[in-house]
Design an enzyme around this catalytic site. Structure first.
Site, PDB file in Angstrom:
ATOM      1  N   ASP A  50       0.813  -1.208   0.000  1.00  9.69           N
ATOM      2  CA  ASP A  50       0.000   0.000   0.000  1.00  9.69           C
ATOM      3  C   ASP A  50       0.854   1.268   0.000  1.00  9.69           C
ATOM      4  O   ASP A  50       2.061   1.229   0.246  1.00  9.69           O
ATOM      5  CB  ASP A  50      -0.910   0.036   1.239  1.00  9.69           C
ATOM      6  CG  ASP A  50      -2.117  -0.877   1.101  1.00  9.69           C
ATOM      7  OD1 ASP A  50      -2.391  -1.316  -0.024  1.00  9.69           O
ATOM      8  OD2 ASP A  50      -2.780  -1.136   2.118  1.00  9.69           O
ATOM      9  N   LYS A  72      -3.675   3.442  -2.291  1.00  9.43           N
ATOM     10  CA  LYS A  72      -4.863   4.289  -2.367  1.00  9.43           C
ATOM     11  C   LYS A  72      -4.547   5.599  -1.661  1.00  9.43           C
ATOM     12  O   LYS A  72      -3.733   5.658  -0.750  1.00  9.43           O
ATOM     13  CB  LYS A  72      -6.072   3.647  -1.684  1.00  9.43           C
ATOM     14  CG  LYS A  72      -6.493   2.291  -2.215  1.00  9.43           C
ATOM     15  CD  LYS A  72      -7.746   1.839  -1.486  1.00  9.43           C
ATOM     16  CE  LYS A  72      -8.184   0.460  -1.920  1.00  9.43           C
ATOM     17  NZ  LYS A  72      -7.307  -0.598  -1.401  1.00  9.43           N
ATOM     18  N   ASP A 105      -2.432  -2.070  11.035  1.00 12.49           N
ATOM     19  CA  ASP A 105      -2.908  -3.438  11.256  1.00 12.49           C
ATOM     20  C   ASP A 105      -3.953  -3.758  10.193  1.00 12.49           C
ATOM     21  O   ASP A 105      -4.861  -2.957   9.953  1.00 12.49           O
ATOM     22  CB  ASP A 105      -3.521  -3.572  12.653  1.00 12.49           C
ATOM     23  CG  ASP A 105      -4.036  -4.979  12.898  1.00 12.49           C
ATOM     24  OD1 ASP A 105      -3.262  -5.813  13.405  1.00 12.49           O
ATOM     25  OD2 ASP A 105      -5.206  -5.256  12.574  1.00 12.49           O
ATOM     26  N   ILE A 108      -7.771  -3.462  11.232  1.00 17.91           N
ATOM     27  CA  ILE A 108      -8.310  -2.218  11.792  1.00 17.91           C
ATOM     28  C   ILE A 108      -8.362  -1.182  10.673  1.00 17.91           C
ATOM     29  O   ILE A 108      -7.354  -0.575  10.319  1.00 17.91           O
ATOM     30  CB  ILE A 108      -7.476  -1.711  12.985  1.00 17.91           C
ATOM     31  CG1 ILE A 108      -7.477  -2.751  14.104  1.00 17.91           C
ATOM     32  CG2 ILE A 108      -8.028  -0.372  13.497  1.00 17.91           C
ATOM     33  CD1 ILE A 108      -6.726  -2.350  15.346  1.00 17.91           C
ATOM     34  N   THR A 133      -1.266  -0.835  15.121  1.00 17.49           N
ATOM     35  CA  THR A 133      -2.184   0.080  14.464  1.00 17.49           C
ATOM     36  C   THR A 133      -1.776   1.525  14.729  1.00 17.49           C
ATOM     37  O   THR A 133      -1.128   1.834  15.740  1.00 17.49           O
ATOM     38  CB  THR A 133      -3.623  -0.181  14.919  1.00 17.49           C
ATOM     39  OG1 THR A 133      -4.519   0.608  14.145  1.00 17.49           O
ATOM     40  CG2 THR A 133      -3.818   0.142  16.402  1.00 17.49           C
ATOM     41  N   ALA A 134      -2.173   2.421  13.830  1.00 16.26           N
ATOM     42  CA  ALA A 134      -1.762   3.823  13.927  1.00 16.26           C
ATOM     43  C   ALA A 134      -2.167   4.454  15.251  1.00 16.26           C
ATOM     44  O   ALA A 134      -1.423   5.255  15.831  1.00 16.26           O
ATOM     45  CB  ALA A 134      -2.361   4.612  12.762  1.00 16.26           C
ATOM     46  N   MET A 185      -8.225   8.566   9.189  1.00 18.83           N
ATOM     47  CA  MET A 185      -8.598   9.141   7.881  1.00 18.83           C
ATOM     48  C   MET A 185      -9.657  10.230   8.032  1.00 18.83           C
ATOM     49  O   MET A 185     -10.575  10.345   7.210  1.00 18.83           O
ATOM     50  CB  MET A 185      -9.110   8.026   6.945  1.00 18.83           C
ATOM     51  CG  MET A 185      -8.113   6.898   6.756  1.00 18.83           C
ATOM     52  SD  MET A 185      -8.851   5.380   6.068  1.00 18.83           S
ATOM     53  CE  MET A 185      -9.794   4.758   7.474  1.00 18.83           C
ATOM     54  N   GLY A 214       2.835  10.068  11.821  1.00 22.24           N
ATOM     55  CA  GLY A 214       3.294   9.562  13.099  1.00 22.24           C
ATOM     56  C   GLY A 214       4.318   8.449  13.003  1.00 22.24           C
ATOM     57  O   GLY A 214       4.272   7.620  12.103  1.00 22.24           O
TER      58      GLY A 214
END
Length: 259
Positions: A50, A72, A105, A108, A133-134, A185, A214
């Site tokens: 990605d 994307k 992740d 998520i 995950t972020a 997002m 981050g």
């Protein structure tokens, strides 16, 4: 390279059949990769990745592996989701070990479940390797604890891809004290987020933070009140994470990264 990171310590038994590893790359810092994720990057025949996968992480991919970019970004999809699903299936059906590498992740807000649907239908073997995950990685690198006994007793992750009227989110359930909200997002929807939370009773002075890029050397953290969030968001760029709750007030005291 440390011996325990050697790809010789793991072997995917595919019996010459295709296999897909759905791997979380974390929020950007390559040091946050799991050991298993690193090993799989060394073993893969094909890596389907990605936009949010950093160059530093891609540098860990075996030099002989084929790389397929399917990134994307907001309002533009290089490759439609249905086509990504098809690429994974077709590559695996050629007998290849495919690593589907996704930022954060895969389960998520990563559409990981959608991508496994087609593999399951075609009886293609797969595994899932979680990533940081972020919400966890970016807040940790910003000195913002997601929970804190004096600030927040719960945390909720919400997608920022909301309809223009915001009616697809139960805003009333989000607008409460002693609670941390993390919007993925959500930068483009910051005005809607602020407006809906204010309308449902969250105090205008509630502390907020926007974490841009981050865990990377380019990380920036913007702080504001909930009422000021849309104005501050104009200075941030994607990828950014919005965190709402009094825990964000700890950023200036606990910040440690890029000091």
């Amino acid at each position: 390279m440390s011996p325990f990171l050697s790809s010789e310590h793991i072997d995917i038994d595919t019996n010459k059949q295709g296999f897909v590893s759905l791997v979380g790359a974390g929020p950007g810092d390559p040091d946050l990769l799991t050991v298993k994720a690193f090993r799989l990057l060394q073993q893969a025949d094909v890596v389907v990745y990605d936009r949010l996968v950093s160059n530093e992480i891609l540098a860990l991919v075996d030099a002989d592996a084929e790389r397929i970019y399917v990134g994307k970004q907001l309002d533009y999809h290089c490759v439609p989701q249905e086509q990504i699903n098809q690429i994974l299936a077709e590559q695996a059906e050629q007998g290849k070990h495919v690593v589907r590498l996704k930022g954060g992740d895969p389960f998520i807000f990563g559409r990981g479940g959608e991508e496994l649907d087609l593999l399951a239908e075609r009886n293609i073997n797969y595994e899932v390797v979680p990533g940081i995950t972020a919400a966890a990685g970016c807040t940790a690198y910003s000195g913002i604890p997601l929970t804190h006994r004096e600030h927040s007793q719960s945390v909720q992750f919400i997608t920022g891809h909301v309809k223009k009227d915001g009616e697809n989110i139960d805003w009333a359930s989000l607008a409460k004290a002693n609670h941390t909200l993390v919007f993925y997002m959500g930068l483009k929807q910051s005005s809607v987020i602020s407006q809906k939370l204010l309308e449902h009773g969250l105090d205008a002075s509630t502390a907020c933070a926007i974490i841009e890029k981050g865990t990377t050397p380019e990380q920036r953290v913007f702080t504001s009140s909930l009422a000021e969030l849309p104005t501050v968001a104009k200075d941030a760029v994607s990828p950014s994470l919005i965190v709402i709750g009094s825990v964000t007030s700890l950023h200036h005291k606990l910040s440690w990264f890029n000091q």
